[in-house]
Design a protein around this motif. Sequence first.
Motif, PDB file in Angstrom:
ATOM      1  N   PHE A  39       0.590  -1.236  -0.061  1.00 47.30           N
ATOM      2  CA  PHE A  39      -0.015  -0.102  -0.066  1.00 47.30           C
ATOM      3  C   PHE A  39       0.686   1.111   0.033  1.00 47.30           C
ATOM      4  N   LEU A  40       2.051   1.071  -0.429  1.00 50.52           N
ATOM      5  CA  LEU A  40       2.863   2.395  -0.613  1.00 50.52           C
ATOM      6  C   LEU A  40       2.600   2.928  -2.048  1.00 50.52           C
ATOM      7  N   PRO A  41       3.035   4.426  -2.023  1.00 46.61           N
ATOM      8  CA  PRO A  41       2.765   5.054  -3.213  1.00 46.61           C
ATOM      9  C   PRO A  41       3.704   4.709  -4.260  1.00 46.61           C
ATOM     10  N   MET A  42       3.154   4.174  -5.422  1.00 44.14           N
ATOM     11  CA  MET A  42       4.000   3.727  -6.426  1.00 44.14           C
ATOM     12  C   MET A  42       4.910   4.403  -7.109  1.00 44.14           C
ATOM     13  N   ASP A  43       4.464   5.964  -7.162  1.00 38.61           N
ATOM     14  CA  ASP A  43       5.297   6.871  -7.905  1.00 38.61           C
ATOM     15  C   ASP A  43       6.550   7.103  -7.122  1.00 38.61           C
ATOM     16  N   ILE A  44       6.568   6.729  -5.676  1.00 41.41           N
ATOM     17  CA  ILE A  44       7.879   6.985  -5.023  1.00 41.41           C
ATOM     18  C   ILE A  44       8.578   5.636  -5.168  1.00 41.41           C
ATOM     19  N   CYS A  45       7.874   4.597  -5.295  1.00 36.82           N
ATOM     20  CA  CYS A  45       8.595   3.199  -5.561  1.00 36.82           C
ATOM     21  C   CYS A  45       9.433   3.173  -6.973  1.00 36.82           C
ATOM     22  N   MET A  46       8.677   3.815  -7.748  1.00 39.70           N
ATOM     23  CA  MET A  46       9.134   3.692  -9.324  1.00 39.70           C
ATOM     24  C   MET A  46      10.241   4.859  -9.486  1.00 39.70           C
ATOM     25  N   LEU A  47      10.471   5.844  -8.674  1.00 39.88           N
ATOM     26  CA  LEU A  47      11.442   6.713  -8.705  1.00 39.88           C
ATOM     27  C   LEU A  47      12.688   6.009  -8.411  1.00 39.88           C
ATOM     28  N   HIS A  48      12.269   5.205  -7.523  1.00 33.19           N
ATOM     29  CA  HIS A  48      13.697   4.313  -6.929  1.00 33.19           C
ATOM     30  C   HIS A  48      13.967   3.252  -7.510  1.00 33.19           C
ATOM     31  N   GLY A  49      13.261   2.636  -8.716  1.00 32.15           N
ATOM     32  CA  GLY A  49      13.240   1.323  -9.042  1.00 32.15           C
ATOM     33  C   GLY A  49      12.847   0.180  -8.441  1.00 32.15           C
ATOM     34  N   VAL A  50      11.689   0.528  -7.499  1.00 32.41           N
ATOM     35  CA  VAL A  50      11.456  -0.680  -6.792  1.00 32.41           C
ATOM     36  C   VAL A  50      10.040  -1.147  -7.125  1.00 32.41           C
ATOM     37  N   SER A  51       9.881  -2.439  -7.088  1.00 27.78           N
ATOM     38  CA  SER A  51       8.549  -2.952  -7.345  1.00 27.78           C
ATOM     39  C   SER A  51       7.880  -3.349  -6.250  1.00 27.78           C
ATOM     40  N   GLN A  52       6.460  -3.737  -6.216  1.00 28.81           N
ATOM     41  CA  GLN A  52       5.687  -4.112  -5.289  1.00 28.81           C
ATOM     42  C   GLN A  52       6.362  -5.544  -4.751  1.00 28.81           C
ATOM     43  N   ARG A  57       8.835  -9.650  -1.362  1.00 29.93           N
ATOM     44  CA  ARG A  57       9.980 -10.635  -1.013  1.00 29.93           C
ATOM     45  C   ARG A  57      10.922 -10.306   0.102  1.00 29.93           C
ATOM     46  N   GLY A  58      10.703  -9.118   0.624  1.00 29.36           N
ATOM     47  CA  GLY A  58      11.406  -8.609   1.698  1.00 29.36           C
ATOM     48  C   GLY A  58      12.892  -8.249   1.523  1.00 29.36           C
ATOM     49  N   LYS A  59      12.907  -7.833   0.321  1.00 28.12           N
ATOM     50  CA  LYS A  59      14.234  -7.337  -0.039  1.00 28.12           C
ATOM     51  C   LYS A  59      14.429  -6.224   0.966  1.00 28.12           C
ATOM     52  N   GLN A  60      15.991  -5.935   1.092  1.00 32.19           N
ATOM     53  CA  GLN A  60      16.276  -4.907   2.086  1.00 32.19           C
ATOM     54  C   GLN A  60      17.379  -3.965   1.324  1.00 32.19           C
ATOM     55  N   GLU A  61      17.470  -3.839  -0.042  1.00 31.10           N
ATOM     56  CA  GLU A  61      18.436  -3.192  -0.703  1.00 31.10           C
ATOM     57  C   GLU A  61      18.282  -1.874  -0.547  1.00 31.10           C
ATOM     58  N   LYS A  62      19.539  -0.945  -0.996  1.00 34.80           N
ATOM     59  CA  LYS A  62      19.301   0.362  -0.555  1.00 34.80           C
ATOM     60  C   LYS A  62      18.273   1.333  -1.256  1.00 34.80           C
ATOM     61  N   ASN A  63      17.826   0.938  -2.417  1.00 36.58           N
ATOM     62  CA  ASN A  63      16.799   1.504  -3.221  1.00 36.58           C
ATOM     63  C   ASN A  63      15.481   1.070  -2.635  1.00 36.58           C
ATOM     64  N   VAL A  64      15.285   0.079  -1.891  1.00 35.38           N
ATOM     65  CA  VAL A  64      14.034  -0.347  -1.057  1.00 35.38           C
ATOM     66  C   VAL A  64      14.084   0.394   0.354  1.00 35.38           C
ATOM     67  N   ARG A  65      14.973   0.631   0.723  1.00 33.84           N
ATOM     68  CA  ARG A  65      15.318   1.610   2.118  1.00 33.84           C
ATOM     69  C   ARG A  65      15.218   3.162   1.858  1.00 33.84           C
ATOM     70  N   ASP A  66      15.522   3.404   0.534  1.00 32.58           N
ATOM     71  CA  ASP A  66      15.425   4.784  -0.055  1.00 32.58           C
ATOM     72  C   ASP A  66      13.996   5.158   0.006  1.00 32.58           C
ATOM     73  N   VAL A  67      12.898   4.242  -0.542  1.00 28.35           N
ATOM     74  CA  VAL A  67      11.600   4.472  -0.701  1.00 28.35           C
ATOM     75  C   VAL A  67      10.953   4.530   0.792  1.00 28.35           C
ATOM     76  N   ILE A  68      11.420   3.910   1.642  1.00 29.67           N
ATOM     77  CA  ILE A  68      10.886   3.991   3.151  1.00 29.67           C
ATOM     78  C   ILE A  68      11.285   5.262   3.523  1.00 29.67           C
ATOM     79  N   TYR A  69      12.416   5.503   3.382  1.00 31.14           N
ATOM     80  CA  TYR A  69      12.989   6.937   3.821  1.00 31.14           C
ATOM     81  C   TYR A  69      12.368   8.157   3.194  1.00 31.14           C
ATOM     82  N   ASP A  70      12.112   8.022   2.007  1.00 29.98           N
ATOM     83  CA  ASP A  70      11.319   9.271   1.320  1.00 29.98           C
ATOM     84  C   ASP A  70       9.957   9.343   2.118  1.00 29.98           C
ATOM     85  N   ILE A  71       9.240   8.001   2.096  1.00 30.92           N
ATOM     86  CA  ILE A  71       7.733   8.171   2.747  1.00 30.92           C
ATOM     87  C   ILE A  71       7.933   8.715   4.220  1.00 30.92           C
ATOM     88  N   ALA A  72       8.807   8.140   5.152  1.00 29.29           N
ATOM     89  CA  ALA A  72       9.060   8.595   6.284  1.00 29.29           C
ATOM     90  C   ALA A  72       9.286  10.011   6.372  1.00 29.29           C
TER      91      ALA A  72
END
Length: 83
Positions: A39-52, A57-72
């Motif tokens: 339920f995260l904003p897909m525009d921010i996910c796409m900005l970082h190259g992250v998919s649903q 899959r529980g990935k923890q790569e930097k781009n996934v963390r960047d999505v969380i950081y931007d939303i936070a």
Amino acid sequence: FLGVRDIHADHAASHIGKAQGIVTCLRATPYHSTRQKVFLPMDICMLHGVSQEDFIRGKQEKNVRDVIYDIASQAHVHLEHVR
């Protein structure tokens, strides 16, 4: 609410509610991901190259963390408005 009639209090409460909603969504992400839902904003996910799928899959790569950081950071901006 509580007999308070102040536009500034209403404005602050609105920002607090938005910040709380964002944080609740972030905190629930691992739970929802285990149920194949994101339920995260897909525009921010796409900005970082992250998919649903990355969240599912529980990935923890930097781009996934960047999505969380931007939303936070959006929640933080709302709290700054309250101050």
